[in-house]
Structures are given as structure tokens and as C-alpha cells.
Design an enzyme around this catalytic site. Structure first.
Site, PDB file in Angstrom:
ATOM      1  CG  PHE A 149      -1.969   1.003   1.238  1.00 20.23           C
ATOM      2  CD1 PHE A 149      -3.124   0.830   0.485  1.00 20.23           C
ATOM      3  CD2 PHE A 149      -1.825   2.167   1.973  1.00 20.23           C
ATOM      4  CE1 PHE A 149      -4.117   1.804   0.475  1.00 20.23           C
ATOM      5  CE2 PHE A 149      -2.820   3.144   1.963  1.00 20.23           C
ATOM      6  CZ  PHE A 149      -3.961   2.954   1.207  1.00 20.23           C
TER       7      PHE A 149
ATOM      8  CG  ASP B 136      -0.532  -2.719   6.478  1.00 16.48           C
ATOM      9  OD1 ASP B 136      -1.649  -3.055   6.914  1.00 16.48           O
ATOM     10  OD2 ASP B 136      -0.350  -1.709   5.780  1.00 16.48           O
TER      11      ASP B 136
ATOM     12  CE1 TYR C  78      -9.469   2.554   6.658  1.00 17.00           C
ATOM     13  CE2 TYR C  78      -8.814   3.745   8.639  1.00 17.00           C
ATOM     14  CZ  TYR C  78      -8.516   3.297   7.384  1.00 17.00           C
ATOM     15  OH  TYR C  78      -7.297   3.565   6.835  1.00 17.00           O
ATOM     16  CE  LYS C  79      -7.990  -1.141   4.965  1.00 13.34           C
ATOM     17  NZ  LYS C  79      -8.320  -0.252   3.859  1.00 13.34           N
TER      18      LYS C  79
ATOM     19  NE  ARG D  31      -9.993  -2.921  -2.870  1.00 16.02           N
ATOM     20  CZ  ARG D  31      -9.421  -2.193  -1.929  1.00 16.02           C
ATOM     21  NH1 ARG D  31      -8.121  -2.321  -1.704  1.00 16.02           N
ATOM     22  NH2 ARG D  31     -10.090  -1.302  -1.235  1.00 16.02           N
TER      23      ARG D  31
HETATM   24  C1  LIG Z   1      -2.957  -1.908   3.549  1.00 13.27           C
HETATM   25  C2  LIG Z   1      -3.118  -0.526   4.093  1.00 13.27           C
HETATM   26  N1  LIG Z   1      -2.131   0.021   4.817  1.00 13.27           N
HETATM   27  C3  LIG Z   1      -2.228   1.269   5.314  1.00 13.27           C
HETATM   28  C4  LIG Z   1      -3.352   2.041   5.106  1.00 13.27           C
HETATM   29  C5  LIG Z   1      -3.380   3.459   5.611  1.00 13.27           C
HETATM   30  O1  LIG Z   1      -4.151   3.592   6.734  1.00 13.27           O
HETATM   31  P1  LIG Z   1      -4.437   5.028   7.385  1.00 13.27           P
HETATM   32  O2  LIG Z   1      -5.061   5.854   6.333  1.00 13.27           O
HETATM   33  O3  LIG Z   1      -5.369   4.687   8.503  1.00 13.27           O
HETATM   34  O4  LIG Z   1      -3.186   5.590   7.871  1.00 13.27           O
HETATM   35  C6  LIG Z   1      -4.417   1.507   4.378  1.00 13.27           C
HETATM   36  C7  LIG Z   1      -5.627   2.307   4.127  1.00 13.27           C
HETATM   37  O5  LIG Z   1      -6.556   1.943   3.456  1.00 13.27           O
HETATM   38  C8  LIG Z   1      -4.294   0.197   3.840  1.00 13.27           C
HETATM   39  O6  LIG Z   1      -5.271  -0.363   3.123  1.00 13.27           O
END
Ligand SMILES: Cc1ncc(COP(=O)(O)O)c(C=O)c1O
Length: 419
Positions: free
Chosen positions: A141, A218, A243-244, A393
Site C-alpha cells: 500500500f 500491516d 474501519y475496514k 476491486r
Molecule cells: C494496507 C493498508 N495500509 C495502510 C493504510 C493506511 O491507513 P491510514 O489511512 O489509517 O493511515 C491503508 C488504508 O486503506 C491500507 O489499506
């Protein structure tokens, strides 16, 4: 769609519809859908892996909090309950979702900030000046890549990039090749945000440890979609968002996991009053609080923690094993419909075919898919996500998604391709 309409694999739309109905009837978790707002509408929500639906109980929980706790207890609420919430909910999350014994998980910050703090804490724990490399992968990500690039600049470290197959993910073999005597820390996602590839967390953790390095996982796309065991394979650090699949709501705070063996020497970079030993002493100089509390920096986002508690209760009741079983059935059905309807129109499955290597979402690529395709789907109340350069997706949140909802969404995607 006509019931006689056939696709290239010979499966009729009516057969797929009957199959979706049958899967819904046999779904042992189907009743949990009623616990969520909006599941009784005709909308097809295929993005619960980005922002989960709200639980019906959340409105009451938030109202009660405002009335009784915030309104009733005012500042006394901090001492009576709120100060302990990051750890209390962290422990519940550890128990229900992460395979983590109490005292190692805490709710704090955003995933980006938590990952930054964990990678820096991991680097501080390595204590070997010859280990000056960070290992990461090109498919992770964006925030993960950016924050590691920033840390490398700050600390004068070298980045070693793994380049996984974009339709799959990082393998144990790739980690064994990348990690060596110069590696300090490896940061990876357990489930790839685009392909949905489920990495071999125990195998990769062992490979990193064999190289003498530390691993940061992560778990954003895995927390609440697959069974996780952090303590068993002795994972060093992990983080994820709530939040997912945990339905914490937009911008709800993240979680951090720090293995108990690293806690006595935990050295995270953002020294704030909430992570200090006796925050209200207001004394000179920073001395970290003992245990996972030392991971905190500023005031915890209490409001943002209210909604996730409801989901954690549901998960404990339903069990992650049953949730994973439904998740596998949902993605298998999505792949079945993909094969019947989208592959014949020139679409590619940009996700693993092996269910054991798949998380809770799949991505479908087609050269004609653009952001505008997904905007048109959203207008028609079919809500997947667009993933650059030309992927749609399809995220399937096991507690709130039905098989009929999947079929309806895939039918709409097919209609866009048919023009
Ligand atoms: C795999 C992954 N890592 C990190 C993040 C970033 O999270 P945040 O915006 O809460 O910092 C996300 C956000 O969707 C994500 O999907």
C-alpha cells in the site's frame, strides 16, 4: 437479464441466481447481516474491505456515550474509563482477531502513524550498525512505501525492494532472497491491498528471523477477514486499521501490536504525555510507561473506538474460523461468476486462484475499466472500488455481505463491459 441468457461457459444467469440463493440459504452467518444498517436495501456493497458498514447498535452506543459518559461524567470519564480504553479494546482485538495474548495490543493514531512508530521502534531494537537495510515490496500500500522511504532518508538507510507478481504477492522465497546480514527490518502486508494475496505470515516471519532481522506486518486487509496468529510465529510488530472489516467508521483509530519480548525495551519515536509513566505527573523529562501503554503518544480518540467494540463482540460470538469459512465461500463464488461472465469478455483475474492464497477480496482487470466505470456503477448503487491502472476491486465483508449481493454486483460489472 433473461433467464435464458447464456455465457461462454454454458452457465445461465438463472443457474447462477439459484446458486446464490442456495448459498445464502446455507450461510450459517447470514443472520448477522441484519445487525448492519442498509443490508435491507437493494444496494450491492462490495467495498466493506475499505470502509465497513455501520452496525445498527452503533447509533445507540454513540448516543448513550454522549448522554451518560461524556454528558454525565464529563472530565471524570477519563479516570473512570476512557484512559483504559485503548488497552481494553486492544486486548479484546488481540483475543478475538489477532491471536495475541493480553498486554501487547493497543488502539492509537492512524495506521500510517502507527506503522511509522513501529518501524522506528523495530530499528531501535536491532542495535547492529551493520544492519542498515529496510526490505519492502513494490506492491505494498502506498503509505507503507512512503513512510519507509521517509525513514530511510531520516536514518540514512538503504531500501531493498521485492518485486512481487502484481496478481499475487510476496513469497517466502522472495523474502529469503532479499533479507540477509544487512537487513534490519522487513515491512510487508499480510493481504495485498490490490490482488488480495494472502502472504504466508508464519513462513515469512521465520525467514526474516533466520536472517537475524525483525518483521513489521500491516494487517489492514486481514484483521477481521482471515484467522491471524501473531503470538504463535513470534511476530515482532504489527499494525492495522479498524474501519475496514472491523466497522469502526471513517477515520477510526488504528491498532498496534508489539510482541511482549520487545516491550521492556520499546523505544518508539513520538514521545508524548500519554505514553509517559504517570501522564498526569506532568514532570520534566520523558520516561515511557511500562508495557504497551508506552506506545501511546497523544490523547486517545475515544469517540472513534465506540463502533469497533460492537464488531469485536460479533466476531467473538461468530468466531474468526466461521468468518474465514464464509469469506472463502464468498470469494470462491465471485471467482465462479468472474469465470462465467467476465473472463469471456476479456477480463483478467488479478488475484490468486488458490483459495488458500486469497484474502477477502478479488480484483478484476480489464483495459476498459476506468475510474468512470466505477463512478457509473456507484450511481447504480453497485459499490466496488477502482484500483489503478484498470482494476475493479470486489471486497466481500463476511458478516455483512450476501451471495446475492455479489451476483448483483458482478452482473452490473458485466453490463458495463457489454456497453
Ligand atoms: C494496507 C493498508 N495500509 C495502510 C493504510 C493506511 O491507513 P491510514 O489511512 O489509517 O493511515 C491503508 C488504508 O486503506 C491500507 O489499506
Amino acid at each position: 437479464m433473461s433467464i435464458h441468457q447464456e455465457n461462454h461457459t454454458g452457465v445461465t444467469a438463472e443457474q447462477l441466481r439459484r446458486r446464490a440463493d442456495e448459498l445464502d440459504r446455507r450461510d450459517a452467518l447470514a443472520h448477522y447481516r441484519d445487525a448492519f444498517i442498509g443490508t435491507d436495501t437493494p444496494l450491492s456493497y462490495l467495498d466493506g474491505n475499505s470502509l465497513g458498514r455501520p452496525l445498527k447498535r452503533t447509533a445507540g452506543d454513540v448516543a448513550a456515550f454522549i448522554r451518560d459518559e461524556w454528558g454525565g461524567r464529563l472530565i471524570r470519564g477519563w479516570d473512570e474509563q476512557w484512559l483504559n480504553m485503548p488497552q481494553a479494546i486492544g486486548d479484546q482485538l488481540g483475543r478475538a482477531v489477532l491471536g495475541a495474548a493480553p498486554g501487547q495490543t493497543i488502539i492509537a493514531d492512524s495506521t500510517t502513524v502507527v506503522l511509522y512508530k513501529l518501524v522506528r521502534a523495530a530499528l531501535a531494537a536491532v542495535q547492529d550498525p551493520d544492519r542498515n537495510e529496510l526490505v519492502l515490496d513494490t506492491e505494498n500500500f502506498p503509505t507503507d512505501r512512503y513512510l519507509v522511504e521517509g525513514i530511510a532518508l531520516e536514518e540514512g538507510l538503504t531500501l531493498r525492494w521485492i518485486e512481487p507478481d502484481p496478481a499475487a504477492g510476496v513469497t517466502v522465497e522472495q523474502v529469503r532472497q532479499a533479507a540477509g546480514p544487512r537487513t534490519a527490518v522487513v515491512l510487508l502486508s499480510q493481504i495485498a491491498y490490490r490482488s488480495g494475496h494472502l502472504a504466508d505470515l508464519p513462513g515469512i516471519t521465520a525467514a526474516v528471523h533466520d536472517a537475524g532481522a525483525l518483521v513489521v506486518w500491516d494487517l489492514c486487509h486481514s484483521a477481521g477477514s482471515v484467522e491471524i496468529d501473531l503470538d504463535g510465529p513470534d511476530v515482532d510488530f504489527a499494525a492495522g486499521c479498524t474501519y475496514k472489516y472491523l466497522n469502526g467508521g471513517p477515520g477510526s483509530p488504528a491498532f498496534a501490536y508489539v510482541n511482549a519480548r520487545h516491550l521492556p525495551s520499546l523505544n518508539q519515536p513520538i514521545w508524548g504525555w500519554m505514553g509517559r509513566k504517570d501522564a498526569f505527573e506532568m514532570a520534566a523529562g520523558y520516561q515511557p510507561a511500562s508495557g504497551i501503554r508506552g506506545f501511546l503518544s497523544g490523547t486517545p480518540a475515544i469517540f472513534g473506538m465506540l463502533a469497533m467494540q460492537g464488531t469485536l463482540d460479533l466476531i467473538e460470538e461468530a468466531s474468526m474460523a466461521a468468518i474465514r469459512e464464509k469469506s472463502l465461500a464468498l470469494t470462491a463464488f465471485a471467482v465462479e461468476v468472474f469465470d462465467a461472465w467476465l473472463a469471456p469478455l476479456g477480463a483478467d483475474l488479478a488475484s490468486p486462484r488458490d483459495p488458500g492464497e486469497r484474502g477477502g477480496h478479488i480484483t478484476v482487470d480489464h483495459p476498459d475499466f476506468t475510474k468512470a466505470t466505477v463512478e457509473a456503477l456507484w450511481e447504480g448503487d453497485v459499490i466496488p472500488d477502482f484500483r489503478s491502472p484498470h482494476g475493479i476491486r470486489v471486497g466481500l465483508s463476511p458478516l455483512s455481505t450476501s451471495f446475492s449481493e455479489v451476483l448483483q454486483g458482478m452482473a452490473a460489472i458485466r453490463e458495463r463491459l457489454q456497453g
